[in-house]
Scaffold this motif. Structure first.
Motif, PDB file in Angstrom:
ATOM      1  N   HIS A  20       0.832  -1.208   0.000  1.00  0.00           N
ATOM      2  CA  HIS A  20       0.000   0.000   0.000  1.00  0.00           C
ATOM      3  C   HIS A  20       0.865   1.255   0.000  1.00  0.00           C
ATOM      4  N   ARG A  21       1.947   1.234   0.743  1.00  0.00           N
ATOM      5  CA  ARG A  21       2.854   2.393   0.770  1.00  0.00           C
ATOM      6  C   ARG A  21       3.375   2.694  -0.627  1.00  0.00           C
ATOM      7  N   SER A  22       3.718   1.663  -1.379  1.00  0.00           N
ATOM      8  CA  SER A  22       4.250   1.846  -2.729  1.00  0.00           C
ATOM      9  C   SER A  22       3.179   2.378  -3.680  1.00  0.00           C
ATOM     10  N   VAL A  23       1.993   1.769  -3.637  1.00  0.00           N
ATOM     11  CA  VAL A  23       0.923   2.138  -4.570  1.00  0.00           C
ATOM     12  C   VAL A  23       0.439   3.567  -4.325  1.00  0.00           C
ATOM     13  N   TRP A  24       0.181   3.915  -3.056  1.00  0.00           N
ATOM     14  CA  TRP A  24      -0.336   5.260  -2.767  1.00  0.00           C
ATOM     15  C   TRP A  24       0.746   6.326  -2.943  1.00  0.00           C
ATOM     16  N   SER A  25       2.006   5.947  -2.768  1.00  0.00           N
ATOM     17  CA  SER A  25       3.087   6.889  -3.081  1.00  0.00           C
ATOM     18  C   SER A  25       3.085   7.211  -4.568  1.00  0.00           C
ATOM     19  N   LEU A  26       2.904   6.192  -5.394  1.00  0.00           N
ATOM     20  CA  LEU A  26       2.855   6.405  -6.842  1.00  0.00           C
ATOM     21  C   LEU A  26       1.717   7.346  -7.212  1.00  0.00           C
ATOM     22  N   VAL A  27       0.572   7.177  -6.585  1.00  0.00           N
ATOM     23  CA  VAL A  27      -0.577   8.045  -6.867  1.00  0.00           C
ATOM     24  C   VAL A  27      -0.240   9.498  -6.557  1.00  0.00           C
ATOM     25  N   LEU A  28       0.357   9.736  -5.397  1.00  0.00           N
ATOM     26  CA  LEU A  28       0.655  11.114  -4.990  1.00  0.00           C
ATOM     27  C   LEU A  28       1.784  11.731  -5.806  1.00  0.00           C
ATOM     28  N   PHE A  29       2.850  10.967  -6.060  1.00  0.00           N
ATOM     29  CA  PHE A  29       3.936  11.492  -6.876  1.00  0.00           C
ATOM     30  C   PHE A  29       3.444  11.823  -8.289  1.00  0.00           C
ATOM     31  N   SER A  30       2.627  10.965  -8.843  1.00  0.00           N
ATOM     32  CA  SER A  30       2.103  11.191 -10.193  1.00  0.00           C
ATOM     33  C   SER A  30       1.206  12.422 -10.226  1.00  0.00           C
ATOM     34  N   ALA A  31       0.378  12.570  -9.180  1.00  0.00           N
ATOM     35  CA  ALA A  31      -0.508  13.738  -9.111  1.00  0.00           C
ATOM     36  C   ALA A  31       0.299  15.030  -9.031  1.00  0.00           C
ATOM     37  N   LEU A  32       1.382  15.014  -8.248  1.00  0.00           N
ATOM     38  CA  LEU A  32       2.234  16.205  -8.135  1.00  0.00           C
ATOM     39  C   LEU A  32       2.859  16.560  -9.472  1.00  0.00           C
ATOM     40  N   LEU A  33       3.414  15.572 -10.154  1.00  0.00           N
ATOM     41  CA  LEU A  33       4.044  15.830 -11.447  1.00  0.00           C
ATOM     42  C   LEU A  33       3.020  16.276 -12.483  1.00  0.00           C
ATOM     43  N   LEU A  34       1.805  15.745 -12.393  1.00  0.00           N
ATOM     44  CA  LEU A  34       0.740  16.156 -13.311  1.00  0.00           C
ATOM     45  C   LEU A  34       0.388  17.622 -13.095  1.00  0.00           C
ATOM     46  N   LEU A  35       0.279  18.031 -11.832  1.00  0.00           N
ATOM     47  CA  LEU A  35      -0.024  19.427 -11.509  1.00  0.00           C
ATOM     48  C   LEU A  35       1.093  20.356 -11.969  1.00  0.00           C
ATOM     49  N   GLN A  36       2.333  19.869 -11.910  1.00  0.00           N
ATOM     50  CA  GLN A  36       3.480  20.674 -12.335  1.00  0.00           C
ATOM     51  C   GLN A  36       3.711  20.616 -13.837  1.00  0.00           C
ATOM     52  N   GLY A  37       2.934  19.794 -14.534  1.00  0.00           N
ATOM     53  CA  GLY A  37       3.129  19.632 -15.972  1.00  0.00           C
ATOM     54  C   GLY A  37       4.398  18.888 -16.326  1.00  0.00           C
ATOM     55  N   ARG A  38       4.863  18.011 -15.409  1.00  0.00           N
ATOM     56  CA  ARG A  38       6.137  17.313 -15.609  1.00  0.00           C
ATOM     57  C   ARG A  38       5.970  15.795 -15.713  1.00  0.00           C
ATOM     58  N   LEU A  39       4.728  15.334 -15.811  1.00  0.00           N
ATOM     59  CA  LEU A  39       4.500  13.890 -15.814  1.00  0.00           C
ATOM     60  C   LEU A  39       5.160  13.224 -17.018  1.00  0.00           C
ATOM     61  N   ARG A  40       5.303  13.972 -18.116  1.00  0.00           N
ATOM     62  CA  ARG A  40       5.919  13.414 -19.323  1.00  0.00           C
ATOM     63  C   ARG A  40       7.408  13.091 -19.124  1.00  0.00           C
ATOM     64  N   GLU A  41       8.006  13.646 -18.039  1.00  0.00           N
ATOM     65  CA  GLU A  41       9.422  13.365 -17.782  1.00  0.00           C
ATOM     66  C   GLU A  41       9.655  11.919 -17.328  1.00  0.00           C
ATOM     67  N   VAL A  42       8.618  11.285 -16.776  1.00  0.00           N
ATOM     68  CA  VAL A  42       8.785   9.916 -16.270  1.00  0.00           C
ATOM     69  C   VAL A  42       9.062   8.924 -17.394  1.00  0.00           C
ATOM     70  N   PRO A  43       8.273   8.930 -18.512  1.00  0.00           N
ATOM     71  CA  PRO A  43       8.574   7.984 -19.591  1.00  0.00           C
ATOM     72  C   PRO A  43       9.989   8.145 -20.163  1.00  0.00           C
ATOM     73  N   ARG A  44      10.551   9.348 -20.067  1.00  0.00           N
ATOM     74  CA  ARG A  44      11.906   9.567 -20.589  1.00  0.00           C
ATOM     75  C   ARG A  44      12.948   8.739 -19.841  1.00  0.00           C
ATOM     76  N   LEU A  45      12.624   8.387 -18.572  1.00  0.00           N
ATOM     77  CA  LEU A  45      13.555   7.561 -17.804  1.00  0.00           C
ATOM     78  C   LEU A  45      13.750   6.190 -18.438  1.00  0.00           C
ATOM     79  N   PHE A  46      12.746   5.752 -19.200  1.00  0.00           N
ATOM     80  CA  PHE A  46      12.754   4.375 -19.695  1.00  0.00           C
ATOM     81  C   PHE A  46      13.155   4.268 -21.166  1.00  0.00           C
ATOM     82  N   ARG A  47      13.723   5.322 -21.701  1.00  0.00           N
ATOM     83  CA  ARG A  47      14.185   5.271 -23.090  1.00  0.00           C
ATOM     84  C   ARG A  47      15.529   4.566 -23.223  1.00  0.00           C
ATOM     85  N   ASP A  48      16.316   4.622 -22.164  1.00  0.00           N
ATOM     86  CA  ASP A  48      17.655   4.039 -22.184  1.00  0.00           C
ATOM     87  C   ASP A  48      17.656   2.775 -21.317  1.00  0.00           C
ATOM     88  N   PRO A  49      18.045   1.614 -21.868  1.00  0.00           N
ATOM     89  CA  PRO A  49      18.054   0.371 -21.081  1.00  0.00           C
ATOM     90  C   PRO A  49      18.896   0.470 -19.812  1.00  0.00           C
TER      91      PRO A  49
END
Length: 305
Positions: A39-68
């Motif tokens: 639960h700590r992991s799942v609800w942390s993801l919800v809050l971190f994602s919401a923060l990045l969405l509000l900041q307009g930075r959520l698109r930065e997360v997929p960029r982490l996964f472009r490089d193996p």
């Protein structure tokens, strides 16, 4: 209020929340560790994602996964922080909060040692002495208790390794930790699905599937996400405004409060060996802090010159 004062208040609040968090997890001691960690992991993801969405930075997360290579580093960091969270939860539940606090006292010195071994960082005489004094404290505890302080060493090592991995990830702290819990969350959701629908049993064979059965427990499980995300956001803000040495010194408030909770609220036994080892660790931290402050001042003077 100046930005620096706001930053000091932010890091003080973050470390206070972290330091008092044993009280929160003690209130959930009847919930198995894996369920609580999930639960700590799942609800942390919800809050971190919401923060990045509000900041307009959520698109930065997929960029982490472009490089193996980056995917591997983020996954390893997620594994380390998950292990650290889980180890901390278990230590509180089994009455080892004193050892948990010792782990977070030792962590900065383990991080310094890893920096030397992995990144070739120069320790300097002060930091070298600090590491040796801390090692003496661990050896003293090992001799006195008859076994090494495994919980302390586990928490210190996993958090130090986590910090070392983060140095190699080219992303901000909130973005990178969002990526980490994003990779962890499928495992957490799978475990929660199993205990809710398949009747899986967890550690210590206790009753599972707490979420939704009791309003207080349900809200507390959701709140574990805020307890994780909130201090990290405050700490991330402060780290951009304050010198690292200042943050490093203030951070010792966290294990100090944990120790006070363990000793005076949970009434955990403090042996004579703890009484001997703790002052040694405090001396090591004092030496380390003075050395870090002097090093930062010297670098600042060099940059001005």
């Amino acid at each position: 209020m100046s930005d620096s004062r706001k930053a000091v208040l932010a890091v003080l609040l973050a470390c206070t929340i972290w330091g008092l968090s044993p009280l929160y997890y003690k209130a959930l001691a009847h919930i198995p560790p894996l369920e609580l960690l999930s639960h700590r992991s799942v609800w942390s993801l919800v809050l971190f994602s919401a923060l990045l969405l509000l900041q307009g930075r959520l698109r930065e997360v997929p960029r982490l996964f472009r490089d193996p290579r980056t995917i591997g580093l983020v996954a390893l960091a997620g594994l380390m922080i998950s292990a650290n969270w889980g180890g901390f939860i278990i230590s509180i539940q089994i009455g080892k909060a004193v050892e948990a606090s010792l782990g977070y006292y030792i962590f900065p010195l383990v991080a310094v040692l890893l920096g030397r071994l992995i990144f070739g960082e120069v320790l300097g005489r002060g930091k070298s002495i600090a590491v040796m004094v801390a090692a003496l404290a661990v050896l003293l505890l090992t001799y006195g208790l008859g076994v090494p302080p495994w919980i302390s060493l586990f928490l210190a090592a996993t958090f130090a390794i986590y910090g070392a991995i983060k140095k190699s990830v080219n992303a901000g702290p909130v973005v990178s930790v969002t990526g980490e819990v994003l990779l962890i969350s499928p495992l957490a959701l799978f475990w929660l699905w199993g205990i809710h629908t398949q009747g899986w049993t967890g550690l210590f064979d206790r009753h599972l599937a707490t979420f939704g059965r009791d309003l207080f427990d349900t809200l507390m499980l959701i709140g574990s996400g805020a307890l994780t995300a909130g201090p990290l956001m405050l700490f991330s803000y402060a780290s951009k405004q304050l010198p690292l040495a200042t943050i490093g010194v203030i951070q010792y408030l966290n294990p100090s409060l944990q120790f006070l909770c363990a000793a005076f609220i949970f009434a955990e036994p403090i042996t004579v060996w703890h009484s001997l080892a703790l002052p040694l660790i405090w001396v090591a931290l004092a030496i380390y802090s003075v050395s870090a402050i002097r090093q930062e001042r010297a670098l600042r003077k060099a940059s001005i010159a």
